[in-house]
Design an enzyme around this catalytic site. Structure first.
Site, PDB file in Angstrom:
ATOM      1  N   ASP A   1     -10.113   2.747   1.682  1.00  0.00           N
ATOM      2  CA  ASP A   1     -10.257   2.374   3.102  1.00  0.00           C
ATOM      3  C   ASP A   1     -11.094   3.407   3.866  1.00  0.00           C
ATOM      4  OD1 ASP A   1      -8.797   0.052   2.858  1.00  0.00           O
ATOM      5  OD2 ASP A   1      -6.900   0.975   3.440  1.00  0.00           O
TER       6      ASP A   1
ATOM      7  N   LYS B   1       0.814  -1.229   0.000  1.00  0.00           N
ATOM      8  CA  LYS B   1       0.000   0.000   0.000  1.00  0.00           C
ATOM      9  C   LYS B   1       0.841   1.270   0.000  1.00  0.00           C
ATOM     10  CE  LYS B   1      -4.209  -1.646   2.276  1.00  0.00           C
ATOM     11  NZ  LYS B   1      -5.160  -1.315   3.344  1.00  0.00           N
TER      12      LYS B   1
END
Ligand code: NAP
Length: 280
Positions: free
Chosen positions: A101, A65
């Site tokens: 997210d 990420k």
């Protein structure tokens, strides 16, 4: 069939293929989605390979990420703010990095009846997941965000990132948690305490008694479905929800990026939940 996948290391445990394939089918999209183990040192190499192999995009989990942030051609506002990319779209050889997210968390929180605007929130933990949570809470207009973490400077750095003094770091011991919980409307657990396969539980859950009567507790953990934290909160008559909603909704928003269009989120979330239920 256009190809999609999730990359990570390890990747075997990932629920993304199950969730995404269920949603792809429900939406009638022309994608096929699988999982690929890509080592942490190989993020840049993978990005080139994905382009060559004609991938339409991919999701990324640990440890990619952060690696993807400087590698993609275009970074969305959320991904730039979180310094984290979990969704990459590839269009005409160009890569677009997003982070779903935060939006996934915000939607799951609302779905659980915990609207953060104007509310006092206690966030437990200051790791990778807490970053998206705290920044999204600040953006969503939470009145106060107390961030309690075992490692103090991590909480301080996260609060500073929000650029607002509505976010304040605090310690993680029992007495401090009680003080920070006083009158809070929402608690969000972003620590790994209580997670299946991880040693460690909350030593003391008495801070939950300090919350307001109408308060809610959101635990990012979804395995087990009911952590000791949620169990105690439920006993106290508080609203509760586990992290399944966040998992599902970040996937819905990722699929919207891949498809390049708005989809029927509620129908897709229902299809993903059904697939997950069928698995257990
Ligand atoms: P991470 O970056 O490793 O952060 C872990 C956090 O837990 C840190 O704040 C750490 O504190 C704290 N912690 C760990 N052990 C502790 C202990 N014994 N006592 C007190 N604090 C402790 O992990 P992450 O990626 O943020 O993930 C955190 C949790 O969220 C995991 O359970 C993960 O499964 C879950 N999650 C769920 C979703 C979802 O979609 N529902 C998405 C992402 C993550 P220190 O800073 O002091 O180490």
């Amino acid at each position: 069939m256009r190809r999609l996948c999730v990359i990570g290391d390890p990747i075997e445990h990932s629920k993304s293929p199950l969730i995404q394939n269920a949603m792809i089918e429900a939406a009638g999209l022309d994608f096929v989605y699988d999982a690929r183990r890509v080592a942490g040192a190989d993020t840049a190499r993978w990005l080139e390979q994905a382009k060559k192999e004609g991938y339409a995009g991919f999701n990324a989990t640990m440890p990619h990420k952060e690696h993807l942030v400087p590698l993609v051609d275009v970074l969305s506002a959320d991904a730039a703010q979180y310094r984290s990319v979990n969704t990459v779209c590839i269009r005409e050889g160009k890569t677009y990095g997003h982070s779903t997210d935060g939006v996934g968390f915000a939607q799951a929180l609302r779905e659980a009846g915990m609207e953060p605007e104007g509310k006092r929130v206690l966030v437990l933990g200051a790791g990778g997941a807490a970053k998206a949570v705290v920044l999204k809470l600040a953006q969503a207009g939470a009145a106060r965000i107390a961030v309690a973490n075992r490692t103090a400077d991590r909480a301080a750095r996260l609060c500073a990132l929000t650029g607002t003094d509505r976010a304040q770091p605090g310690p993680f011991d029992t007495e401090a948690l009680k003080r920070q919980a006083e009158g809070a409307h929402i608690v969000v657990n972003c620590t790994s305490l209580g997670m299946t396969g991880v040693a460690g539980q909350f030593e003391d859950l008495s801070f939950l008694r300090e919350l307001g009567a109408d308060a809610g507790v959101y635990d990012l953990i979804y395995s087990p479905a009911k952590t000791a934290l949620l169990e105690r909160a439920e006993q106290l008559g508080l609203k509760t929800a586990n992290g399944l909603g966040m998992l599902v909704w970040q996937g819905v928003y990722a699929l919207e990026h891949f498809a390049g269009t708005k989809l029927d989120g509620a129908a897709l979330a229902a299809a993903a939940r059904k697939a997950l239920e069928g698995e257990t």
